[in-house]
Design a protein around this motif. Structure first.
Motif, short mmCIF file in Angstrom:
data_model
loop_
_atom_site.label_atom_id
_atom_site.label_comp_id
_atom_site.label_asym_id
_atom_site.label_seq_id
_atom_site.Cartn_x
_atom_site.Cartn_y
_atom_site.Cartn_z
N ARG A 1 18.18 27.53 51.57
CA ARG A 1 18.87 27.16 50.34
C ARG A 1 19.00 28.38 49.46
NH1 ARG A 1 16.61 21.28 48.47
NH2 ARG A 1 17.79 20.18 50.04
N VAL A 2 20.11 28.42 48.75
CA VAL A 2 20.34 29.45 47.75
C VAL A 2 20.46 28.75 46.41
CG1 VAL A 2 21.96 31.20 46.91
CG2 VAL A 2 21.52 30.98 49.34
N ILE A 3 19.70 29.23 45.45
CA ILE A 3 19.76 28.67 44.10
C ILE A 3 20.50 29.66 43.22
CG2 ILE A 3 18.41 27.89 42.11
CD1 ILE A 3 16.16 27.22 44.12
N ILE A 4 21.58 29.19 42.63
CA ILE A 4 22.39 30.03 41.75
C ILE A 4 22.12 29.58 40.33
CG2 ILE A 4 24.72 30.76 41.14
CD1 ILE A 4 25.49 30.04 44.05
N ALA A 5 21.63 30.50 39.53
CA ALA A 5 21.34 30.18 38.13
C ALA A 5 22.23 31.02 37.24
CB ALA A 5 19.88 30.46 37.82
N GLY A 6 22.95 30.35 36.37
CA GLY A 6 23.81 31.04 35.43
C GLY A 6 23.05 31.43 34.17
N GLN A 7 23.71 32.18 33.31
CA GLN A 7 23.07 32.61 32.07
C GLN A 7 22.78 31.45 31.14
OE1 GLN A 7 25.56 35.66 30.38
NE2 GLN A 7 24.86 37.19 31.85
N SER A 8 23.56 30.39 31.26
CA SER A 8 23.35 29.22 30.40
C SER A 8 22.25 28.32 30.94
CB SER A 8 24.65 28.44 30.25
OG SER A 8 25.06 27.96 31.52
N GLY A 9 21.65 28.68 32.07
CA GLY A 9 20.55 27.89 32.62
C GLY A 9 21.00 26.84 33.62
N VAL A 10 22.29 26.74 33.85
CA VAL A 10 22.80 25.77 34.82
C VAL A 10 22.49 26.30 36.22
CG1 VAL A 10 24.87 24.63 35.71
CG2 VAL A 10 24.65 25.09 33.26
N VAL B 1 22.39 24.42 43.68
CA VAL B 1 21.68 24.63 44.93
C VAL B 1 22.65 24.46 46.09
CG1 VAL B 1 19.79 23.84 46.40
CG2 VAL B 1 19.53 23.76 43.91
N LEU B 2 22.72 25.47 46.94
CA LEU B 2 23.61 25.44 48.10
C LEU B 2 22.77 25.46 49.37
CD1 LEU B 2 26.20 28.15 47.03
CD2 LEU B 2 26.43 25.68 46.79
N ASP B 3 23.05 24.55 50.29
CA ASP B 3 22.41 24.58 51.60
C ASP B 3 23.18 25.56 52.47
OD1 ASP B 3 20.44 22.69 51.05
OD2 ASP B 3 21.83 21.04 51.44
N ILE B 4 22.46 26.48 53.10
CA ILE B 4 23.11 27.51 53.91
C ILE B 4 22.46 27.60 55.29
CG2 ILE B 4 23.81 28.92 51.94
CD1 ILE B 4 21.46 30.82 52.73
N THR B 5 23.18 28.22 56.20
CA THR B 5 22.64 28.55 57.52
C THR B 5 22.73 30.05 57.68
OG1 THR B 5 23.44 26.45 58.40
CG2 THR B 5 22.88 28.16 60.00
#
Length: 107
Positions: free
Chosen positions: A72-81, A84-88
């Motif tokens: 999984r990749v967790i993408i966090a923006g500056q606004s805190g949002v 979560v992306l499931d990846i292979t």
């Protein structure tokens, strides 16, 4: 008249020393050749592993030596949002490519 040439030849010690130096030189040469051969073999194995992993990463395929891994990749923006992306992950040996799960481009 004095003789211009000396009748003195090489002594046994000088001859033995020159033979010893020649033998050590030959032994050193053979050792260098053996070590360079081993280094070449190790380099070829490393190159083979590298290109195999690179090919698997680029083609987004998996094989016995480079199995695919889920993560999984967790993408966090500056606004805190967070998203979560499931990846292979494809590849290995430090060479990875990734795709969202179910979106691989392999055959």
């Amino acid at each position: 008249m004095h003789k211009l040439k000396s009748q003195r030849g090489e002594t046994l010690v000088e001859t033995m020393a020159s033979i010893l130096i020649a033998a050590l030189s030959v032994a050193l040469l053979f050792t260098c050749v053996m070590v360079s051969t081993q280094i070449d073999r190790m380099g070829q194995k490393a190159d083979e592993a590298y290109y195999k992993a690179l090919t698997a990463a680029e083609m987004q395929t998996a094989d016995a030596d480079c199995p695919e891994k889920n993560g999984r990749v967790i993408i966090a923006g500056q606004s805190g949002v967070k998203e979560v992306l499931d990846i292979t992950l494809y590849g290995g040996e430090g060479m990875y490519a990734y795709a969202r799960t179910g979106e691989g481009t392999g055959p």
